[in-house]
Every structure is written in structure tokens, then in C-alpha cells.
Design a protein around this motif. Sequence first.
Motif, PDB file in Angstrom:
ATOM      1  N   PHE A   1      -0.958 -17.482 -39.729  1.00  0.00           N
ATOM      2  CA  PHE A   1      -0.497 -16.377 -39.858  1.00  0.00           C
ATOM      3  C   PHE A   1      -0.504 -15.618 -41.256  1.00  0.00           C
ATOM      4  N   LEU A   2       0.485 -16.987 -41.885  1.00  0.00           N
ATOM      5  CA  LEU A   2       0.696 -16.343 -43.366  1.00  0.00           C
ATOM      6  C   LEU A   2      -0.466 -16.429 -44.326  1.00  0.00           C
ATOM      7  N   SER A   3      -1.594 -17.138 -43.338  1.00  0.00           N
ATOM      8  CA  SER A   3      -3.068 -17.791 -44.534  1.00  0.00           C
ATOM      9  C   SER A   3      -3.646 -16.059 -43.693  1.00  0.00           C
TER      10      SER A   3
ATOM     11  N   GLU B   1       4.463  -7.627 -43.250  1.00  0.00           N
ATOM     12  CA  GLU B   1       5.891  -6.861 -43.275  1.00  0.00           C
ATOM     13  C   GLU B   1       6.458  -6.444 -42.361  1.00  0.00           C
ATOM     14  N   ARG B   2       6.138  -5.736 -40.659  1.00  0.00           N
ATOM     15  CA  ARG B   2       7.002  -5.986 -39.590  1.00  0.00           C
ATOM     16  C   ARG B   2       7.480  -6.967 -39.003  1.00  0.00           C
ATOM     17  N   VAL B   3       6.122  -8.446 -38.950  1.00  0.00           N
ATOM     18  CA  VAL B   3       6.628  -9.647 -38.207  1.00  0.00           C
ATOM     19  C   VAL B   3       7.897 -10.216 -39.343  1.00  0.00           C
ATOM     20  N   LYS B   4       7.772 -10.048 -40.787  1.00  0.00           N
ATOM     21  CA  LYS B   4       8.896 -10.986 -41.524  1.00  0.00           C
ATOM     22  C   LYS B   4       9.792  -9.594 -41.297  1.00  0.00           C
ATOM     23  N   ALA B   5      10.388  -8.624 -41.504  1.00  0.00           N
ATOM     24  CA  ALA B   5      11.571  -7.734 -41.108  1.00  0.00           C
ATOM     25  C   ALA B   5      12.292  -8.175 -39.752  1.00  0.00           C
TER      26      ALA B   5
ATOM     27  N   ASP C   1       6.674 -11.987 -31.259  1.00  0.00           N
ATOM     28  CA  ASP C   1       6.582 -13.569 -30.542  1.00  0.00           C
ATOM     29  C   ASP C   1       6.197 -14.294 -32.133  1.00  0.00           C
ATOM     30  N   LEU C   2       5.307 -13.686 -32.820  1.00  0.00           N
ATOM     31  CA  LEU C   2       5.376 -14.376 -34.155  1.00  0.00           C
ATOM     32  C   LEU C   2       6.351 -13.741 -35.221  1.00  0.00           C
ATOM     33  N   GLY C   3       7.590 -12.978 -34.994  1.00  0.00           N
ATOM     34  CA  GLY C   3       8.336 -12.859 -35.496  1.00  0.00           C
ATOM     35  C   GLY C   3       9.361 -14.572 -35.534  1.00  0.00           C
ATOM     36  N   ASN C   4       9.780 -14.231 -33.895  1.00  0.00           N
ATOM     37  CA  ASN C   4      10.242 -15.580 -33.519  1.00  0.00           C
ATOM     38  C   ASN C   4       9.482 -16.721 -34.238  1.00  0.00           C
ATOM     39  N   MET C   5       8.211 -17.198 -33.879  1.00  0.00           N
ATOM     40  CA  MET C   5       7.329 -18.072 -34.590  1.00  0.00           C
ATOM     41  C   MET C   5       8.096 -18.283 -36.263  1.00  0.00           C
ATOM     42  N   CYS C   6       7.984 -16.928 -36.300  1.00  0.00           N
ATOM     43  CA  CYS C   6       8.411 -17.405 -38.404  1.00  0.00           C
ATOM     44  C   CYS C   6       9.974 -17.342 -38.920  1.00  0.00           C
ATOM     45  N   ALA C   7      10.241 -17.113 -37.404  1.00  0.00           N
ATOM     46  CA  ALA C   7      11.534 -17.786 -37.880  1.00  0.00           C
ATOM     47  C   ALA C   7      12.318 -18.835 -37.414  1.00  0.00           C
ATOM     48  N   GLY C   8      11.089 -20.102 -36.679  1.00  0.00           N
ATOM     49  CA  GLY C   8      10.818 -21.250 -36.408  1.00  0.00           C
ATOM     50  C   GLY C   8      12.308 -21.009 -34.785  1.00  0.00           C
ATOM     51  N   ALA C   9      12.171 -19.874 -34.608  1.00  0.00           N
ATOM     52  CA  ALA C   9      12.720 -19.606 -33.015  1.00  0.00           C
ATOM     53  C   ALA C   9      11.467 -20.045 -32.184  1.00  0.00           C
TER      54      ALA C   9
ATOM     55  N   LEU D   1      14.646  -2.958 -32.496  1.00  0.00           N
ATOM     56  CA  LEU D   1      14.015  -3.318 -32.768  1.00  0.00           C
ATOM     57  C   LEU D   1      14.150  -3.164 -33.926  1.00  0.00           C
ATOM     58  N   ALA D   2      13.979  -1.320 -33.847  1.00  0.00           N
ATOM     59  CA  ALA D   2      14.226  -0.589 -35.862  1.00  0.00           C
ATOM     60  C   ALA D   2      15.435  -1.135 -36.385  1.00  0.00           C
ATOM     61  N   GLU D   3      17.043  -1.475 -35.290  1.00  0.00           N
ATOM     62  CA  GLU D   3      17.375  -1.696 -35.831  1.00  0.00           C
ATOM     63  C   GLU D   3      18.105  -3.561 -36.629  1.00  0.00           C
ATOM     64  N   LEU D   4      16.901  -3.902 -35.558  1.00  0.00           N
ATOM     65  CA  LEU D   4      17.000  -5.433 -35.613  1.00  0.00           C
ATOM     66  C   LEU D   4      15.725  -5.412 -37.570  1.00  0.00           C
ATOM     67  N   GLU D   5      14.445  -4.749 -37.868  1.00  0.00           N
ATOM     68  CA  GLU D   5      14.045  -4.969 -38.661  1.00  0.00           C
ATOM     69  C   GLU D   5      14.761  -4.350 -39.911  1.00  0.00           C
ATOM     70  N   LYS D   6      15.262  -3.497 -39.743  1.00  0.00           N
ATOM     71  CA  LYS D   6      16.356  -2.689 -40.954  1.00  0.00           C
ATOM     72  C   LYS D   6      17.355  -3.503 -41.582  1.00  0.00           C
ATOM     73  N   ARG D   7      18.119  -4.458 -40.278  1.00  0.00           N
ATOM     74  CA  ARG D   7      18.872  -5.985 -40.379  1.00  0.00           C
ATOM     75  C   ARG D   7      17.671  -6.590 -41.455  1.00  0.00           C
ATOM     76  N   GLY D   8      16.585  -7.069 -40.658  1.00  0.00           N
ATOM     77  CA  GLY D   8      15.437  -7.835 -41.321  1.00  0.00           C
ATOM     78  C   GLY D   8      15.445  -7.745 -42.958  1.00  0.00           C
ATOM     79  N   ALA D   9      15.154  -6.580 -43.061  1.00  0.00           N
ATOM     80  CA  ALA D   9      14.928  -5.980 -44.829  1.00  0.00           C
ATOM     81  C   ALA D   9      15.888  -5.680 -44.879  1.00  0.00           C
ATOM     82  N   GLU D  10      17.101  -5.655 -44.910  1.00  0.00           N
ATOM     83  CA  GLU D  10      17.916  -5.657 -45.782  1.00  0.00           C
ATOM     84  C   GLU D  10      18.456  -7.441 -46.472  1.00  0.00           C
ATOM     85  N   TYR D  11      18.135  -8.680 -44.988  1.00  0.00           N
ATOM     86  CA  TYR D  11      18.429  -9.718 -45.197  1.00  0.00           C
ATOM     87  C   TYR D  11      16.956 -10.149 -46.570  1.00  0.00           C
ATOM     88  N   LEU D  12      16.395  -9.896 -46.601  1.00  0.00           N
ATOM     89  CA  LEU D  12      15.201 -10.552 -47.542  1.00  0.00           C
ATOM     90  C   LEU D  12      15.970  -9.968 -48.775  1.00  0.00           C
TER      91      LEU D  12
END
Length: 632
Positions: free
Chosen positions: A19-21, A62-66, A96-104, A174-185
Motif C-alpha cells: 500500500f505505501l509503495s 491520508e485517511r488510512v494513516k489517520a 482494514d488498511l488502518g488495522n494493517m498499517c498499525a500492525g493490528a 470514525l471521524a473522531e478516531l481519524e482526528k485523534r490519529g491526525a493529532e497523534y501524527l
Amino acid sequence: MSSAQSMIERRPPSVAHLFLSRVKATPDREAYRFPVPVDEHAADGAPGAEQWRSLTWAQTAERVKAVAAGLMALGIEAEDRVSIASATRIEWILADLGNMCAGAATTTIYPSTNSDETAFILANSGSRALFAENVKQLEKAVEQQDQLPDLRWVVLFDAPAELPPYQGLEVLTLAELEKRGAEYLTGHPDAIEKAVDALDKEQLATLIYTSGTTGRPKGVRLVHDCWAYEGIAQEESGLLAADDVQFMWLPLSHVFGKTLISGQISTGHVMAVDGRVDRIIHNLPAIRPTVMASAPRIFEKVYNGIAGRARAEGGAKYKIFQWAAKVARDHARVSQANRIATGRDSVPFALGVQHAIADKLVYAKIRAAFGGRLRGAVSGSAALAPEIGYFFVGAGVPILEGYGLSETSAGSCVNRSEDVRVGTVGKALPGTEVRIAEDGEILLRGPGIMRGYHNLPEKTAEVLEPDGWFHTEDIGELSADGFLRITDRKKDLFKTSGGKYVAPSEVEGKFKAICPFVSNVLVIGNGRNFCTALIALDETVIMPWAADHGLAGKSYAEVSAAPETQALINGFIQRLNGELQRWQTVKKFHLLPRDLDVEHGELTPSLKIKRPVVEQTYADAVAEMYAGANEA
């Protein structure tokens, strides 16, 4: 070493790497399309209207990383199970892609699964978080919350304005989760890249619970390498290409749908995502896909619909359709036989002329209904009746029947568009091995094979050999040039009291090809001295027929019980019996008062018939068919 083998052997450890590639290689190319409601106050829209929107690969990333970073912010760690209970939609893929990129590790749950089985999957997997499509899916977990000590967070795709508090659960959108993710990043800008770099190919990526026909489902352990292999193999086989537009409506909770995401990421083609089955016919001309995948039931319904409309129009139009259908099958059969014998697709001149005429009168309209650009429709999860396959190939809509199981990451074998062999499931994907055991069972080995059933070592040992060969419990034959043909499920094959073996799926497939009114059929005869059948009719086809034959205003159940309908179906049964060996023939049948469905537990979510459930539900009807028969 072939280039395909080289690519497969050099595959990255995970789809997250792929995915990142992909994002780096084609950031501005379109990745996904999905429908959204048009605002009711918009000048170009009306209440209930929809339009398709797109995400580029960069926007998707952008969304998957968040999402991934949001999970990390919650406390999700490597190989923690995070479940998804939702219909197929763009948010499913992002989660699903968010899970994978987090290692979950993603654990899939069908949205139709009841609360008891949902709780079993959440508990058995040890899921710490749940992506839920809506409050209905959330409530299933809440109902059984005392059984779910590991579950801490629920993320809603669709949420009401206000939610009541749930003790012991943190519920966020989901929007709240993505917002937390953006702040974490902002404080950990390279967190996702580090997490993906740390992924090991043997690390758990997915738990998919088999929808099996009996007992509790088993969690199939699929590691990151399984999906990375599937992605590369689908690309290298030519099944998917970079310029494709794929229509994805299959349940992503099922391995068949999920494996195609890997292939799409590998090739980088466009995927249009909408899991609403009632929108398939509407979506096809809007999407104009070049490739799509489906269960055989959809192709059967399309064929029944075409035949039913032609029959309703009657007269010359029906005769033209019957002639065109025969020409399509003859053309496909002869062309296939000549390709096998000589390596060239060729037909006699007269048949070619007939086919060209039929194309203008009938086939072109069928292709247009599929959007006009379809180069291949992949069929899997159950057997496709060969007569249906020949019809569509002859009409220019090649159905690429494939084969695989949850335990093999779905993709094991598939027909290729340049060499379709109806009646087979094609050749093995590059990197997968196939062999036939002495008793006819199909054995598979390759990178896509599961690493075992979750917490069930004894069950794992029953099907997985130490040297990697997986026992499919399917019976089949392998041609000299590598085409696999499935003859039946090992456990479904039965023996009559006269000692003759019957493959019920073979008989059922023949009947579906003969009778345009059938929806589902179950052939019975184990230990009996003759075969019988339970038959459910296709309501969309039988009801118009009923209205034209003195049964207007009757319910489906009343139509099924009517003598006129019994006589109609009996005619098709007699045609079927003319194509069978004596011991295969269906002596009696019973028309069911309703179709089989998932809600009554008679079909799996992938639309396979649960034979024991159906036989038990209609035990009285089966007993009546055998009443007075000598079954010694």
C-alpha cells in the motif's frame, strides 16, 4: 526462473508495504469510487439522489494513516485483534488498511451475523476494538458485553447525533478516531512507516471465521504474507491490470472479497465500492466495470431474468432468445474444444454467421447491461452450472470461474480471460501447487495457505500436513495441462442404498441450467433407493409467469403449491432426468413455500446451502417424498 516467480519470491512482507509503495508510485491516480447521498438542498440533486465520489491514492493514504494512528493512540498494539462488522463500503477498506498499517489483525464479522455469534467471534478472537457500521451492530456487542472482557473501544461508521453512555466501552465515530490519529501524527510523524517496517511476514494479519454449514465457526489465521502473495499473484496471473475498473460489491467479511483488495493495491487500478445487492443492476451502467467478481447465484439470477423476460414477451422474441442461447452455448463449446485441440479459437463458418446475427439481436444488449466494457467476471464461493457459463462466454461476458477457500486466502485457481475453460476453475495462481490425492481429494500448497485455526491445534492437524499440503475436502480432477475441475464436496457426495455414488452439485447444476424458474435446489438421496429434490423458485421470474397462467393475486407460497406450477416444474425435472444416469434421476420433488435465505440460517453469507439445516427444516416434506418407498 519466470518473471512471475521472481516477482512472487521478491514480494514484500505485507499488503501494508504494498500500500505505501502504491501511494508513493501513483499518488494522484484514482484509487476508489464510492456513492454518497446528494444534499437535498443542492441545486443538482433531490432527496434520495446519489453521486459517486473518488479518493486518489494520496487521499486514501491520508485517511488510512489517520485511522492507524488513531488506533495507536487508543493503545492498540501489534497483532491486537480489531474486528469489523459492516457491509461493504469505503469505510470498511479504510478500517482494514488502518488495522494493517498499525500492525493490528483484522477480524471480520458479517453484518447479518446474530448477536450470539457476533459475541462468540469477538470473544474467541480476543478483539480489543470493533469497527461497527451503525448502532445496530454496536448493540450486538453490547447485548453480550459480559462475555467480552477484552473489548474496550467501538468505532462507528454511521452514528446518531447522540449516543447513550455504554459502561466499560468507549464509543467514538470514525471521524473522531481519524482526528485523534491526525493529532497523534503531529507528535509522531513517522509512526506509521515505523509500524509497517516492523511487520513480519508471519505476523497475524486477519482472522476470518468460516461460515461453515455446521457448528461454531473456526477462526482462520491468515498472516501478512498470505495477502502480499495474493496481491502479487493476481497481478502476475493477468487477472487484474492497472487500467481496470473493478466493481466491488461482494461482502468484504468474506475472504473472496477481501483478497481482491490485495490485488487492487498491487496493480493500482480503480475500485468502485458499494455492497448493496439491490443496487448492482443500477450501478453497472454507471460504473462500466472492466472486471467484477460475484457468487454464481447472481449470474444465475441474471440469466433467469433474461430468460423470464423473453418468455413473458412470448412469440417471436422468445423463440429468438431460445435460438440465441443455443447458439451462444454451441459457439462457446466448439471454440473451447478447438482451442484445447489446436490452440486456436475457431468455429465452423455457419456457426460464426449465426453467432454474429445473434450478437446483434441479443448478446449486445446483455453486454450493455453489464456496462459494455466487462472483460471478465470472476465467479467463486460455489459451483457455477456449466450451461450458464457457456451461455455467458458465448454472449461475450466471460465468466472466469475460480476456486479457493477461507483457508487458502481465497485465490488458489482461476480461469484467465484469454483461456476460459468452462466446467473448470482454471489453473493455479503462480506460486500455488495443486495435486489430487488417491481418494480424489484436492490438496493445495502455497504461500496463501492459512497458518492454522485459531486456538484449535487438533482441527488444524486434521487438514494441514507438516509439509504444507492443505486438505480441501473437495473432490476434483486435474487435466494434463493444469486445469482443475471440482466434482463435489467430499462430505456432500452420497451413496444410494443401491451402492451408487451421486454428486448432488452436478445434478443441481444441470437443473439450474435447464429450469429458468429455480432459485435454489437441494438433491437428497443418501442411503435411499432413489433421489429427490427440495426446490425453491425464483420469485422475480415465477410470479410474472403465475400472473399469466391464472394465478394472479396469489402469494408466492400459493403459487408454489398450485397444480399448474407443479406441472411446470415437473416438465423441467423430466428434461433433467433425460440427461442423467438412472441412479441420479430425481423421482420426486417438493416446492418450498419460500426461498432459502441467510436470515433463516439455510444459506451461509456467501450463499452456500447449509444442507443439514435445510433437510432438518423440511424433514416432513422429505419424509413424505419417501413415504411407502422400500429403502432397504
